[in-house]
Design a protein around this motif. Structure first.
Motif, PDB file in Angstrom:
ATOM      1  N   VAL A 147       0.835  -1.209   0.000  1.00  0.00           N
ATOM      2  CA  VAL A 147       0.000   0.000   0.000  1.00  0.00           C
ATOM      3  C   VAL A 147       0.869   1.258   0.000  1.00  0.00           C
ATOM      4  CG1 VAL A 147      -1.639   1.354   1.356  1.00  0.00           C
ATOM      5  CG2 VAL A 147      -1.993  -1.105   1.067  1.00  0.00           C
ATOM      6  N   GLN A 148       1.905   1.284   0.824  1.00  0.00           N
ATOM      7  CA  GLN A 148       2.737   2.485   0.905  1.00  0.00           C
ATOM      8  C   GLN A 148       3.536   2.708  -0.385  1.00  0.00           C
ATOM      9  OE1 GLN A 148       2.165   4.711   3.110  1.00  0.00           O
ATOM     10  NE2 GLN A 148       0.766   3.310   4.149  1.00  0.00           N
ATOM     11  N   THR A 149       3.945   1.622  -1.039  1.00  0.00           N
ATOM     12  CA  THR A 149       4.646   1.763  -2.307  1.00  0.00           C
ATOM     13  C   THR A 149       3.722   2.370  -3.369  1.00  0.00           C
ATOM     14  OG1 THR A 149       6.027  -0.148  -1.792  1.00  0.00           O
ATOM     15  CG2 THR A 149       5.941   0.534  -4.100  1.00  0.00           C
ATOM     16  N   ALA A 150       2.488   1.853  -3.430  1.00  0.00           N
ATOM     17  CA  ALA A 150       1.522   2.363  -4.407  1.00  0.00           C
ATOM     18  C   ALA A 150       1.181   3.822  -4.104  1.00  0.00           C
ATOM     19  CB  ALA A 150       0.258   1.507  -4.389  1.00  0.00           C
ATOM     20  N   LEU A 151       1.045   4.137  -2.833  1.00  0.00           N
ATOM     21  CA  LEU A 151       0.694   5.504  -2.432  1.00  0.00           C
ATOM     22  C   LEU A 151       1.824   6.474  -2.786  1.00  0.00           C
ATOM     23  CD1 LEU A 151      -1.332   7.338  -1.053  1.00  0.00           C
ATOM     24  CD2 LEU A 151      -0.341   6.719   1.144  1.00  0.00           C
ATOM     25  N   ALA A 152       3.057   6.062  -2.505  1.00  0.00           N
ATOM     26  CA  ALA A 152       4.201   6.941  -2.781  1.00  0.00           C
ATOM     27  C   ALA A 152       4.325   7.212  -4.278  1.00  0.00           C
ATOM     28  CB  ALA A 152       5.478   6.289  -2.249  1.00  0.00           C
ATOM     29  N   LYS A 153       4.046   6.212  -5.085  1.00  0.00           N
ATOM     30  CA  LYS A 153       4.250   6.357  -6.517  1.00  0.00           C
ATOM     31  C   LYS A 153       3.075   7.015  -7.225  1.00  0.00           C
ATOM     32  CE  LYS A 153       6.314   4.015 -10.384  1.00  0.00           C
ATOM     33  NZ  LYS A 153       6.882   2.799 -10.930  1.00  0.00           N
ATOM     34  N   HIS A 154       1.864   6.829  -6.713  1.00  0.00           N
ATOM     35  CA  HIS A 154       0.677   7.256  -7.463  1.00  0.00           C
ATOM     36  C   HIS A 154      -0.225   8.227  -6.711  1.00  0.00           C
ATOM     37  CE1 HIS A 154       1.590   4.309 -10.558  1.00  0.00           C
ATOM     38  NE2 HIS A 154       1.744   3.409  -9.617  1.00  0.00           N
ATOM     39  N   ARG A 155       0.282   8.859  -5.657  1.00  0.00           N
ATOM     40  CA  ARG A 155      -0.577   9.715  -4.840  1.00  0.00           C
ATOM     41  C   ARG A 155      -1.368  10.714  -5.674  1.00  0.00           C
ATOM     42  NH1 ARG A 155      -0.889  12.009   0.461  1.00  0.00           N
ATOM     43  NH2 ARG A 155       0.686  10.581   1.215  1.00  0.00           N
ATOM     44  N   LYS A 156      -0.677  11.398  -6.573  1.00  0.00           N
ATOM     45  CA  LYS A 156      -1.344  12.455  -7.339  1.00  0.00           C
ATOM     46  C   LYS A 156      -2.439  11.908  -8.261  1.00  0.00           C
ATOM     47  CE  LYS A 156      -0.508  16.501 -10.175  1.00  0.00           C
ATOM     48  NZ  LYS A 156       0.317  17.089 -11.237  1.00  0.00           N
ATOM     49  N   GLU A 157      -2.108  10.812  -8.969  1.00  0.00           N
ATOM     50  CA  GLU A 157      -3.109  10.219  -9.871  1.00  0.00           C
ATOM     51  C   GLU A 157      -4.305   9.677  -9.093  1.00  0.00           C
ATOM     52  OE1 GLU A 157       0.172   7.719 -11.186  1.00  0.00           O
ATOM     53  OE2 GLU A 157      -0.655   7.874 -13.203  1.00  0.00           O
ATOM     54  N   LEU A 158      -4.023   9.066  -7.934  1.00  0.00           N
ATOM     55  CA  LEU A 158      -5.122   8.545  -7.114  1.00  0.00           C
ATOM     56  C   LEU A 158      -6.058   9.671  -6.707  1.00  0.00           C
ATOM     57  CD1 LEU A 158      -3.185   6.011  -4.828  1.00  0.00           C
ATOM     58  CD2 LEU A 158      -4.944   5.424  -6.491  1.00  0.00           C
TER      59      LEU A 158
ATOM     60  N   THR B  34      -6.336  12.855  -8.104  1.00  0.00           N
ATOM     61  CA  THR B  34      -6.965  13.663  -9.156  1.00  0.00           C
ATOM     62  C   THR B  34      -7.848  12.836 -10.090  1.00  0.00           C
ATOM     63  OG1 THR B  34      -5.003  13.432 -10.535  1.00  0.00           O
ATOM     64  CG2 THR B  34      -5.122  15.377  -9.150  1.00  0.00           C
ATOM     65  N   VAL B  35      -7.302  11.761 -10.634  1.00  0.00           N
ATOM     66  CA  VAL B  35      -8.075  10.999 -11.627  1.00  0.00           C
ATOM     67  C   VAL B  35      -9.113  10.085 -10.963  1.00  0.00           C
ATOM     68  CG1 VAL B  35      -7.936   9.356 -13.538  1.00  0.00           C
ATOM     69  CG2 VAL B  35      -6.170  11.092 -13.267  1.00  0.00           C
ATOM     70  N   LEU B  36      -8.720   9.409  -9.874  1.00  0.00           N
ATOM     71  CA  LEU B  36      -9.635   8.450  -9.238  1.00  0.00           C
ATOM     72  C   LEU B  36     -10.392   9.055  -8.056  1.00  0.00           C
ATOM     73  CD1 LEU B  36      -7.413   5.228  -9.335  1.00  0.00           C
ATOM     74  CD2 LEU B  36      -9.122   5.983 -10.978  1.00  0.00           C
ATOM     75  N   GLU B  37     -10.050  10.289  -7.673  1.00  0.00           N
ATOM     76  CA  GLU B  37     -10.701  10.979  -6.560  1.00  0.00           C
ATOM     77  C   GLU B  37     -10.689  10.123  -5.290  1.00  0.00           C
ATOM     78  OE1 GLU B  37     -14.495  12.008  -8.207  1.00  0.00           O
ATOM     79  OE2 GLU B  37     -13.668  13.653  -9.377  1.00  0.00           O
ATOM     80  N   ARG B  38      -9.553   9.483  -5.039  1.00  0.00           N
ATOM     81  CA  ARG B  38      -9.385   8.624  -3.883  1.00  0.00           C
ATOM     82  C   ARG B  38      -8.993   9.463  -2.676  1.00  0.00           C
ATOM     83  NH1 ARG B  38     -10.156   5.136  -0.291  1.00  0.00           N
ATOM     84  NH2 ARG B  38      -8.951   3.204  -0.147  1.00  0.00           N
ATOM     85  N   ASP B  39      -9.634   9.195  -1.531  1.00  0.00           N
ATOM     86  CA  ASP B  39      -9.240   9.837  -0.272  1.00  0.00           C
ATOM     87  C   ASP B  39      -8.033   9.079   0.275  1.00  0.00           C
ATOM     88  OD1 ASP B  39      -8.910  10.924   2.187  1.00  0.00           O
ATOM     89  OD2 ASP B  39     -10.885  10.389   2.967  1.00  0.00           O
ATOM     90  N   VAL B  40      -6.836   9.570  -0.082  1.00  0.00           N
ATOM     91  CA  VAL B  40      -5.617   8.811   0.239  1.00  0.00           C
ATOM     92  C   VAL B  40      -5.265   8.844   1.723  1.00  0.00           C
ATOM     93  CG1 VAL B  40      -4.607   9.015  -2.066  1.00  0.00           C
ATOM     94  CG2 VAL B  40      -4.127  10.764  -0.351  1.00  0.00           C
ATOM     95  N   SER B  41      -5.914   9.732   2.486  1.00  0.00           N
ATOM     96  CA  SER B  41      -5.624   9.765   3.931  1.00  0.00           C
ATOM     97  C   SER B  41      -5.980   8.420   4.563  1.00  0.00           C
ATOM     98  CB  SER B  41      -6.417  10.890   4.609  1.00  0.00           C
ATOM     99  OG  SER B  41      -7.799  10.583   4.605  1.00  0.00           O
ATOM    100  N   LYS B  42      -6.946   7.732   3.962  1.00  0.00           N
ATOM    101  CA  LYS B  42      -7.351   6.419   4.492  1.00  0.00           C
ATOM    102  C   LYS B  42      -6.256   5.371   4.273  1.00  0.00           C
ATOM    103  CE  LYS B  42     -12.015   7.153   5.202  1.00  0.00           C
ATOM    104  NZ  LYS B  42     -13.012   7.471   4.208  1.00  0.00           N
ATOM    105  N   LEU B  43      -5.367   5.643   3.301  1.00  0.00           N
ATOM    106  CA  LEU B  43      -4.296   4.672   3.029  1.00  0.00           C
ATOM    107  C   LEU B  43      -3.051   4.958   3.856  1.00  0.00           C
ATOM    108  CD1 LEU B  43      -4.607   4.492  -0.887  1.00  0.00           C
ATOM    109  CD2 LEU B  43      -5.474   2.848   0.781  1.00  0.00           C
TER     110      LEU B  43
END
Length: 434
Positions: free
Chosen positions: A250-261, A263-272
């Motif tokens: 999860v942390q690897t995906a978050l570090a690499k894709h935070r912005k796309e998550l 903006t494009v997917l409208e993901r609330d990344v604070s939950k990750l």
RNA sequence: UCCCCAGUAGCUCAGUUGGCAGAGCAGGUGACUGUUAAUCACCGGGUCGCAUGUUCGAGUCAUGCCUGGGGAGCCA
């Protein structure tokens, strides 16, 4: 044609004339200005065609290109604050590689899921699907990196198997020469147990098939699973491995894709961001108590279904590990708790936000006699498991492992409603094309 | 396997009590020097999922079937 300049690297070319190869994503016009949104797989850039900068033929053509025309655009890279990526291309030359033979079916307005799944081969071109596939790639790489860095050996499990691994699920049957029928694998675990006795720490990572007629947002008939197995590891070690593994992915995906998550997917990344060890651990018995207090009429021994999983998971801000389920509910190979034989030394990891079970695993039975009794009790054909019993006959040791479904993990990280978007070409009960 | 919902233009949908088949987007033509799902004007576009029935008349009502979607069980 090569080496091409990619949109992702456009900042390095500010002020220079470059050529981009791509596809027309969208087009707008404002009289003496045409705006071409061009994508090349690494990003989208707005190409501005000004009447004074190109020939009349090119200017006219630029206003009549249909969506998904493949083209090469040559122009000057200019910084522009109005651009989402900070740069635009001031077009000097336009070459059409190919015009679409027909109108592109997927527009920029809304579409239904059924239609998009039928156009899956084209739907992949959308920004949203590109981001999801990139996250999936990162997750798969993070899985490999995690185990490789810890001295695990990747051991590929077979796809054709002679019988059910667990004797519970419905499997896909295929004809197999003179040997009758074979089945598509439902799990590589039994083979990983054999490999763990040879190499110590192993994992397999490949497709898995389930013929159950499941029609839910969490199910596919073909999905990818990673299954580590470790010799001389008990349930506690297994659970520690699970939480470190999930956190790393999860942390690897978050570090690499935070912005796309975001903006494009409208993901609330604070939950990750909370997904870090230690994960809360509760026993099945405690989970039942939580559910009873929450008003769910259930007793010890009842299955924890999808709705119940969500209730339990909502008590915590990160994945929760539910362990020591009733032995009857689990497969024959689980070791029973020596201090309470009613429960098996198994553990499921439930993802937050209603994504449900992403991991199932536990400690395996290592005693020959107990395992033989379990096979008899589950009414499984002993002959089919003789090779598996050999692992207990020759130098048996305590060992444990688990399996994680890649699609459920990616769906959770991306915040998707359905797992079908996490795999390039989903295989479901009612869909096998494209 | 069971339960619920939907099927009308290329797409997303509306269609009233059973009474001439509609809109937006997409497509075509044109206007516009800063558009961000651009906007504006005009034009073309239909096996109303299939079948049977009721009726003077069915997109609309009834029955059956087909296809898809959501969920349950099972699981990752």
């Amino acid at each position: 044609m090569f080496p091409p300049v990619h949109i992702a690297d456009i900042a390095q070319h500010e002020g220079k004339e470059v050529t981009l190869h791509g596809w027309l994503y969208n087009r707008r016009s404002s009289g003496k200005l045409h705006f071409l949104q061009v994508r090349d797989g690494t990003g989208i850039i707005q190409c501005v065609v000004f009447k004074g900068n190109v020939t009349p033929e090119v200017f006219h053509e630029a206003d009549h290109l249909p969506q998904e025309t493949s083209l090469s655009v040559t122009g000057l890279v200019k910084k522009d604050d109005r651009s989402p990526i900070g740069f635009e291309l001031d077009v000097r030359e336009l070459k059409i590689v190919a015009r679409p033979a027909q109108e592109y079916p997927i527009g920029h307005k809304e579409h239904g899921v059924a239609f998009l799944m039928e156009q899956r081969h084209l739907w992949l071109r959308s920004q949203r699907q590109q981001v999801i596939l990139r996250v999936r790639h990162t997750v798969e790489k993070a899985i490999r990196d995690f185990f490789d860095a810890r001295g695990f050996t990747l051991v590929d499990a077979p796809i054709f198997t002679p019988s059910a691994c667990e004797g519970t699920s419905t499997l896909f049957e295929v004809p197999y020469f003179d040997l009758g029928k074979a089945f598509l694998t439902q799990s590589g675990q039994l083979y990983m147990e054999a490999a763990a006795m040879a190499l110590g720490k192993v994992y397999c990572f490949g497709p898995t098939f389930r013929a159950e007629k499941s029609k839910t947002r969490r199910h596919l008939t073909e999905f990818w699973m990673v299954e580590p197995e470790v010799a001389y590891m008990d349930l506690d070690g297994d659970m520690q491995l699970m939480e470190e593994f999930v956190s790393h992915v999860v942390q690897t995906a978050l570090a690499k894709h935070r912005k796309e998550l975001e903006t494009v997917l409208e993901r609330d990344v604070s939950k990750l961001e909370n997904v870090k060890p230690p994960f809360p651990r509760i026993t099945y018995t405690e989970a039942v108590e939580v559910l009873q207090k929450a008003g769910h009429p259930m007793k010890w021994g009842d299955d924890i279904g999808g709705d119940e999983e969500t209730v339990v998971a909502k008590q915590f801000d990160r994945p929760v590990m539910v362990h020591r389920y009733p032995a009857e509910m689990k497969a024959f190979y689980f070791k029973k708790d020596p201090t309470d034989p009613k429960v098996a030394l198994g553990c499921d990891v439930l993802a937050p936000e209603g994504y449900g079970e992403i991991i199932g695993g536990g400690e395996r039975e290592s005693s020959l006699e107990t395992l033989e009794a379990a096979i008899a009790q589950h009414q499984l054909p002993k002959e089919a498991f003789e090779w598996y019993l050999d692992l207990r006959r020759y130098g048996t040791v305590p060992h444990a492992g688990f399996g994680m479904g890649v699609e459920r993990c990616v769906a959770w990280i991306c915040g998707l409603h359905h797992v079908r978007e996490t795999i390039p070409f989903a295989r479901m009960m009612e869909r096998i094309t494209p």
